[in-house]
Design an enzyme around this catalytic site. Structure first.
Site, PDB file in Angstrom:
ATOM      1  N   CYS A 125       0.830  -1.188   0.000  1.00 38.55           N
ATOM      2  CA  CYS A 125       0.000   0.000   0.000  1.00 38.55           C
ATOM      3  C   CYS A 125       0.879   1.259   0.000  1.00 38.55           C
ATOM      4  CB  CYS A 125      -0.944   0.086   1.198  1.00 38.55           C
ATOM      5  SG  CYS A 125      -2.105  -1.266   1.302  1.00 38.55           S
ATOM      6  N   ARG A 138       5.978  -0.394  -4.170  1.00 36.42           N
ATOM      7  CA  ARG A 138       5.558  -1.005  -2.910  1.00 36.42           C
ATOM      8  C   ARG A 138       4.620  -2.192  -3.141  1.00 36.42           C
ATOM      9  NH1 ARG A 138       6.467   2.168   1.605  1.00 36.42           N
ATOM     10  NH2 ARG A 138       4.705   1.275   2.712  1.00 36.42           N
ATOM     11  N   LYS A 189      15.944 -14.534  -7.189  1.00 36.80           N
ATOM     12  CA  LYS A 189      15.786 -13.488  -8.215  1.00 36.80           C
ATOM     13  C   LYS A 189      15.033 -14.054  -9.417  1.00 36.80           C
ATOM     14  CE  LYS A 189      16.295 -10.674  -6.382  1.00 36.80           C
ATOM     15  NZ  LYS A 189      16.699 -10.502  -5.049  1.00 36.80           N
TER      16      LYS A 189
HETATM   17  C1  F6R Z   1      13.645 -10.083  -2.777  1.00 34.13           C
HETATM   18  C2  F6R Z   1      13.248  -9.089  -1.810  1.00 34.13           C
HETATM   19  C3  F6R Z   1      12.665  -9.541  -0.527  1.00 34.13           C
HETATM   20  C4  F6R Z   1      13.199  -8.675   0.628  1.00 34.13           C
HETATM   21  C5  F6R Z   1      12.496  -9.038   1.932  1.00 34.13           C
HETATM   22  C6  F6R Z   1      13.038  -8.256   3.102  1.00 34.13           C
HETATM   23  O1  F6R Z   1      14.151  -9.516  -3.940  1.00 34.13           O
HETATM   24  O2  F6R Z   1      13.366  -7.913  -2.046  1.00 34.13           O
HETATM   25  O3  F6R Z   1      12.931 -10.879  -0.297  1.00 34.13           O
HETATM   26  O4  F6R Z   1      14.567  -8.877   0.732  1.00 34.13           O
HETATM   27  O5  F6R Z   1      11.116  -8.783   1.804  1.00 34.13           O
HETATM   28  O6  F6R Z   1      12.891  -6.885   2.914  1.00 34.13           O
HETATM   29  P1  F6R Z   1      13.715  -5.856   3.757  1.00 34.13           P
HETATM   30  O7  F6R Z   1      15.151  -6.015   3.399  1.00 34.13           O
HETATM   31  O8  F6R Z   1      13.163  -4.522   3.375  1.00 34.13           O
HETATM   32  O9  F6R Z   1      13.483  -6.186   5.200  1.00 34.13           O
END
Ligand code: F6R
Length: 623
Positions: A2, A27, A500
């Site tokens: 959101c 987002r 990825k």
């Molecule tokens: C994969 C990806 C997610 C984030 C995970 C944690 O490409 O982006 O797996 O790594 O949601 O997010 P953060 O690092 O923001 O806590």
């Protein structure tokens, strides 16, 4: 998850809201909407305030077309991109929502856990609710708490609302009989506000929506209430007391949040990784390769010697960066190192206390599971450190110490450059802890530090070979399953490469520690299942080589990511991609880059929405 934008000012409000929502598209969302209030003024023939709500399922581009067909005008508005939780993806469930008498209109991020209870208590006939959302219940509750006494009474109503809602929320509200004001209330979900030199007030769930207008922002804390108007911003606590809030200067500029001539944010961000490494090491690593984090971490030798263990906690890609660091950390310190996913960590009975350094790794600093894990460690007395890209994030504001990634804004949903920045910062942290505890020799520090300084050039030489990876992607983009293998530090790289590929191309990809292949996954192998093997020159190379032969014996196509000059794979693998040589322990900084590009090109060939993959959100603010 959101996105929220609010604006009061002299520009075309709908344009500002749409632009803001576009800058928050990363987002993740499934519907979008705005509300603009048009108040009577001397120049207009409008007699009473008119609330225009335009919303629908789909992308912000579709909202933009709707607005082009039926423009709305006004000086103030709020906008929202919704990632469905309560109720399906429908126009009616999309935000903004009004109360039943349409006195106010609001947008909401987060989840209100007691919304059923509140809905029952409000005793509104069920059929009068338009949507299935918790948000409409909030609008109705706020309307029942506000008797119509104007701005002063509204603060009291928001204080009461805060006391009634359980769960997490960022709310942005406009009230028909309070012209020229937008109200914000935050608990659990992020909200940032700013005021431009041109007298415009803005709020958003993340800074990219505000950056075109001002780089000085105020992050709301839990319980904070903000009132925005063309005169400025005012703040109150959850108890209704007036607050002074400090501004944070964001050293990201607006050019960092555009594509910079690239077709996709993800491609831009992959290509920025040399620069990210440089900025992550600047002022932390000397030209001789000596690490010094004392400007950011006020730790003494005594503090470091008192620690018995280090816990590193994260989710997704951040977890894989932590796993890479774990292998390095355990070679240079005598501490007990444990790396865990945040959603598990908090439900385990682990030894965590004042003798623990607890490191929370999160690009966004808003990941709900990581925050919950941090709160647990903090409550048990651990020294909590955040490794994050977002300095004003909730995580950064809750911990004892922060190491910032300095990666600049990452807009592509799939994390790439922040993985690089996380590894860099965690390696520097490891060296620093080893140094403080006296378990690291100066010679080793300088050899690793000196080689770290060379990595940006080596990454840039890999980026010159994108054509080769594109050709590999053409060869394999019709596969439906991939296996990724690696040993030692290359195992987490395999995990990241598989993640990825699956998140942006939707191809099933699994990663295994190479030695585990024969314990099960080998059953999957046949000519339709490509195996990507990460095997840089290190002590484990020969063992991984045997795994390549095992895959080849089952006729699986093998793509090897290997060190330059390694001829041993020429006849064993079908395709070899070479990365420059480096210290074995630093190889993940290089081997991950071709895997990111390979995933990108496969997804591109398949026509996928690379920057905003289906079902994914950049910032996962629910557990
Ligand atoms: C994969 C990806 C997610 C984030 C995970 C944690 O490409 O982006 O797996 O790594 O949601 O997010 P953060 O690092 O923001 O806590």
């Amino acid at each position: 998850m959101c996105g929220i934008v609010g604006y009061i000012g002299h520009r075309n409000v709908a344009d500002v809201l749409v632009k803001g929502l576009q800058s928050l598209e990363y987002r993740g969302y499934d519907s979008a909407g705005i509300a603009v209030i048009d108040y009577p003024d001397e120049e207009k023939s409008v007699q009473s305030p008119a609330v225009h709500i335009v919303k629908g399922v789909g992308k912000v581009a579709e909202l933009k077309s709707m607005l082009a067909a039926s423009p709305v005008s006004g000086r103030q508005g709020i906008g929202h991109t919704r990632w469905a939780t309560h109720g399906g993806v429908t126009e009616i469930n999309a935000h903004p929502h009004s109360d039943l008498s349409s006195r106010l209109v609001l947008v909401h991020n987060g989840i209100v856990e007691n919304y059923r209870e509140l809905r029952a208590e409000l005793s509104v006939p069920e059929e009068r609710y338009k949507s299935e959302t918790d948000t409409e219940v909030i609008a109705q509750l706020l309307s029942s708490l506000y008797a119509g006494g104007g701005a002063r009474e509204m603060i009291g109503a928001l204080v009461a609302l805060h006391g009634r809602l359980r769960g997490s929320f960022a709310l942005v509200i406009m009230v028909k009989d309070i012209p020229g004001k937008i109200y914000c209330l935050r608990k659990g979900s992020p909200l940032v506000v700013g005021f431009s030199e041109e007298g415009e007030a803005l709020c958003a769930s993340d800074v990219p929506a505000i950056l075109p207008y001002t780089q000085d922002v105020v992050y709301l804390d839990d319980g904070d209430i903000a009132e925005l108007s063309a005169e400025g911003m005012r703040f109150w606590s959850a108890a209704g007391e007036s607050l002074e809030k400090n501004e944070t200067h964001i050293d990201w500029d607006v050019s960092m949040v555009d594509k910079g001539g690239y077709s996709h944010y993800m491609l831009k961000e992959i290509n920025e990784q040399g620069a990210v490494l440089r900025s992550s090491m600047a002022r932390r690593l000397s030209g001789e390769g000596e690490v010094d984090l004392s400007a950011e971490l006020p730790w003494t030798k005594e503090d470091a010697l008192a620690w018995k263990r280090i816990h590193i906690v994260a989710c997704g890609t951040s977890y894989y960066a932590s796993l890479v660091a774990e292998r390095f950390l355990e070679t240079i310190t005598d501490l007990d190192i444990r790396v865990d996913v945040a959603s598990e960590y908090r439900y385990r009975n682990l030894p965590v206390g004042p003798d623990t350094l607890a490191v929370f790794v999160s690009q966004s600093g808003e990941t709900a599971d990581t925050l919950a894990a941090e709160r647990l460690a903090k409550a048990r007395g651990a020294r909590c450190l955040a490794v994050t890209n977002v300095i004003g994030s909730t995580l950064a504001r809750e911990v004892d110490d922060i190491l910032q990634l300095k990666a600049g804004p990452e807009i592509g949903v799939a994390a790439t450059k922040t993985f690089m920045g996380q590894m860099a910062v965690l390696y520097l942290l490891s060296l620093y802890v080893g140094k403080l505890r006296g378990t690291l020799t100066e010679a080793y520090e300088k050899s690793v530090g000196g080689e770290l300084l060379l990595l940006p050039y080596k990454i840039e030489s890999i980026l010159q070979q994108q054509e080769l990876l594109y050709r590999l992607a053409i060869l394999h983009s019709d596969a439906r399953d991939f296996l990724f293998l690696g040993r030692g530090v290359s195992f987490p790289v395999a995990l990241e490469g598989a993640l990825k590929l699956k998140e942006i191309s939707y191809i099933h990809a699994e990663a295994y520690a190479a030695g585990e292949m024969k314990h099960g996954p080998i059953a999957l192998l046949d000519p339709r299942v490509p195996v990507v093997v990460i095997t840089p020159q290190d002590d484990l190379h020969e063992k991984t080589f045997s795994n390549i032969l095992e895959a080849k014996a089952r006729k699986a196509p093998v793509i090897a990511i290997a060190s330059e000059g390694d001829r041993s794979l020429d006849s064993a693998a079908d395709n070899v991609f070479n990365v420059p040589t480096t210290l074995p322990v630093l190889s993940p900084f290089l081997t991950v880059v071709p895997l990111q590009l390979f995933a990108f090109f496969v997804a591109k060939l398949l026509g996928c929405d690379i920057d905003q993959p289906r079902n994914l959100a950049k910032s996962v603010t629910v557990e």
